[in-house]
Enzyme design. Structure first.
Site, PDB file in Angstrom:
ATOM      1  N   ASP A  55       9.885  37.464 -29.573  1.00  0.00           N
ATOM      2  CA  ASP A  55      10.391  36.090 -29.631  1.00  0.00           C
ATOM      3  C   ASP A  55      11.870  36.032 -29.975  1.00  0.00           C
ATOM      4  O   ASP A  55      12.410  34.956 -30.227  1.00  0.00           O
ATOM      5  CB  ASP A  55       9.574  35.243 -30.607  1.00  0.00           C
ATOM      6  CG  ASP A  55       9.714  35.699 -32.051  1.00  0.00           C
ATOM      7  OD1 ASP A  55      10.099  36.869 -32.278  1.00  0.00           O
ATOM      8  OD2 ASP A  55       9.445  34.899 -32.961  1.00  0.00           O
ATOM      9  N   ASP A  91      12.936  41.698 -30.317  1.00  0.00           N
ATOM     10  CA  ASP A  91      11.475  41.657 -30.327  1.00  0.00           C
ATOM     11  C   ASP A  91      10.990  40.545 -29.398  1.00  0.00           C
ATOM     12  O   ASP A  91      11.788  39.897 -28.715  1.00  0.00           O
ATOM     13  CB  ASP A  91      10.932  41.498 -31.746  1.00  0.00           C
ATOM     14  CG  ASP A  91      11.352  40.188 -32.394  1.00  0.00           C
ATOM     15  OD1 ASP A  91      12.339  39.580 -31.924  1.00  0.00           O
ATOM     16  OD2 ASP A  91      10.715  39.764 -33.370  1.00  0.00           O
ATOM     17  N   SER A 139       5.591  37.197 -32.005  1.00  0.00           N
ATOM     18  CA  SER A 139       6.740  38.031 -32.354  1.00  0.00           C
ATOM     19  C   SER A 139       6.619  39.439 -31.776  1.00  0.00           C
ATOM     20  O   SER A 139       6.521  39.615 -30.571  1.00  0.00           O
ATOM     21  CB  SER A 139       6.908  38.055 -33.875  1.00  0.00           C
ATOM     22  OG  SER A 139       8.103  38.673 -34.258  1.00  0.00           O
ATOM     23  N   ASP A 193      13.753  36.781 -32.482  1.00  0.00           N
ATOM     24  CA  ASP A 193      14.321  36.374 -33.770  1.00  0.00           C
ATOM     25  C   ASP A 193      14.751  37.589 -34.582  1.00  0.00           C
ATOM     26  O   ASP A 193      15.202  37.460 -35.715  1.00  0.00           O
ATOM     27  CB  ASP A 193      13.338  35.509 -34.568  1.00  0.00           C
ATOM     28  CG  ASP A 193      12.084  36.255 -35.017  1.00  0.00           C
ATOM     29  OD1 ASP A 193      11.865  37.401 -34.562  1.00  0.00           O
ATOM     30  OD2 ASP A 193      11.310  35.685 -35.813  1.00  0.00           O
TER      31      ASP A 193
END
Length: 448
Positions: free
Chosen positions: A241, A239, A100, A243
């Site tokens: 990833d 960010d 992340s 999400d």
């Protein structure tokens, strides 16, 4: 062995804590638990842009194949992309390799069930238990060993789906996208360009080691500067990833998860699409958001910090919108996990549909000043039963009244008591927090 799974999968420094050997064993155990008894089981595997992703992917896939599972490699994609593709491709499970917003040295492995939802504690505990002691999982031979399928077209399926979730186009709208040199680098610009927007993409050239480096959702000043420089209508920052989303308006003002939920909640409520007129959020949401929701006639369900707790409450209550101040926004009608790019196009769609600048939409709420102090203590034991601490908290709560709030809670992983307060005046809030923190230090034995 300590518990491997945290609140968002298994994480650690790649090649020291999260090694290739551990990834192989997680692949074996995860595939065994999530596909038990199924013939020709399929598991989607995606990753972000970290240099360690290739190593961990190779090991993880080898583990999946070694118990007879088939791996569908979809390459660099967002975490919500893996959740969507797991369902769309009819897979039995999905795995995302990402840490992340963490620095490049870290990486992580998180599993999804065949329904696209993150695993419940019970499934994670079963996977973890198989890593302890002798490996007794199956080792098929010959034609029963699993196969790899590379789906270079899979990300396009996700991109095409995102475009169908809104009714409007963005023709002529100037948009800045900070992709954080992560998984959004190719997805977000392609989605927005396909919808007609004039896209200015920054931090969209990942090289394996520049993910999250002074860019992305944890560095909103970067997208703010670009918006002001290019006179853009909106800035959207993701960010590693993708999400999570943090936005800025055309004036460079921050639009965090609380603002986004307020704007989307009002729009969905007006359309009769906000289930039970309720949004699920965490105890960290700003008091300004709470006040705005009340004025809009929207109920709030509050959970502990963490998007998994938000998701649990949403599924149990049948709600469709939830999230965190940090920018994890879950829109259950469209995806089964927080989705930064989905949130970005939904927010932009409201901007276009209402024909108003984001700064005007943002005025739906006022974010109250917030101060957080972490007090390192000798022991957290009994902190919430200490009469002096309780008295200090009550005193501040009485002085703030309806114009603010206090939240004191222990860290789940460190010897810390977190003291947070919100109110109309920054200096006053700082004094309130300091007064409580001093009592905590005195009563619990502060550590340096």
């Amino acid at each position: 062995m300590g518990r491997l799974f945290g609140t968002d999968g298994v994480r650690g420094v790649a090649n020291t804590e999260l090694t290739a050997e551990l990834a192989y064993r997680l692949g074996r155990a995860g595939a065994y638990v999530l596909t038990r008894g199924k013939q020709n089981a399929k598991i989607v595997v995606g990753k972000d842009t970290r240099i360690s992703g290739d190593m961990l992917e190779a090991a993880l896939v080898a583990g999946i194949l070694s118990v007879g599972g088939n791996a569908i490699r979809v390459g660099v994609v967002s975490t919500p992309g893996v959740a969507y593709l797991t369902r769309t491709l009819g897979a039995d499970a999905g795995v995302m390799i990402s840490a992340s917003h963490n620095p490049v040295a870290d990486n992580g492995i998180k599993f999804f069930g065949g329904d696209g939802f993150k695993l419940l504690d019970q499934a994670e505990e079963e996977i973890e238990s198989l890593l302890q002691g002798e490996d007794r999982m199956p080792r098929p031979v010959a034609g029963d060993i699993g196969r790899v399928e590379d789906r270079s077209d899979a990300v396009s399926l996700y991109i095409d789906y995102l475009r169908t979730t809104i009714p409007n186009r963005f023709d002529g709208l100037k948009v800045v996208l900070d992709c954080g040199n992560g998984a959004a680098f190719h997805i977000a610009p392609e989605v927005f360009r396909a919808l007609g927007a004039e896209v200015i993409a920054i931090n969209s050239q990942p090289n394996g080691v520049n993910i999250n480096v002074k860019c992305g959702s944890t560095y909103p000043d970067v997208v703010r500067e670009a918006v002001l420089q290019h006179s853009a209508a909106i800035g959207l920052s993701f960010d590693g990833d993708a999400d999570r989303l943090i936005a800025v308006d055309e004036k460079g003002q921050l639009v965090d998860g609380d603002y986004v939920m307020a704007i989307l909640g009002r729009s969905l409520k007006a359309a009769g699409e906000l289930a039970k007129d309720t949004i699920v959020t965490t105890v960290m949401s700003n008091v300004g958001f709470v006040k705005a929701a009340r004025e809009l006639g929207i109920e709030l369900v509050r959970t502990a910090v963490g998007d998994r707790y938000v998701m649990e409450a949403m599924r149990e209550g049948g709600y469709v919108l939830g999230g965190e101040q940090s920018g994890h926004i879950i829109m259950l009608r469209h995806n089964t996990t927080g989705d930064g790019i989905l949130t970005a196009i939904q927010l932009t769609n409201v901007l276009v549909a209402e024909g108003k600048p984001l700064s005007e939409l943002r005025s739906i709420m006022r974010s109250y000043p917030q101060v957080l102090v972490n007090v390192r203590v000798g022991s957290k034991e009994g902190w919430d039963q200490n009469e002096n601490i309780k008295h200090a908290i009550r005193k501040v709560e009485e002085e703030l009244g309806d114009e603010g709030r206090v939240l004191v809670r222990p860290s789940g992983t460190e010897p810390l008591i977190r003291v947070m307060a919100e109110g109309p005046d920054q200096d006053q809030v700082q004094e309130y927090v300091d007064s409580i923190a001093n009592v905590v230090r005195k009563e619990l034995g502060a550590l340096q």
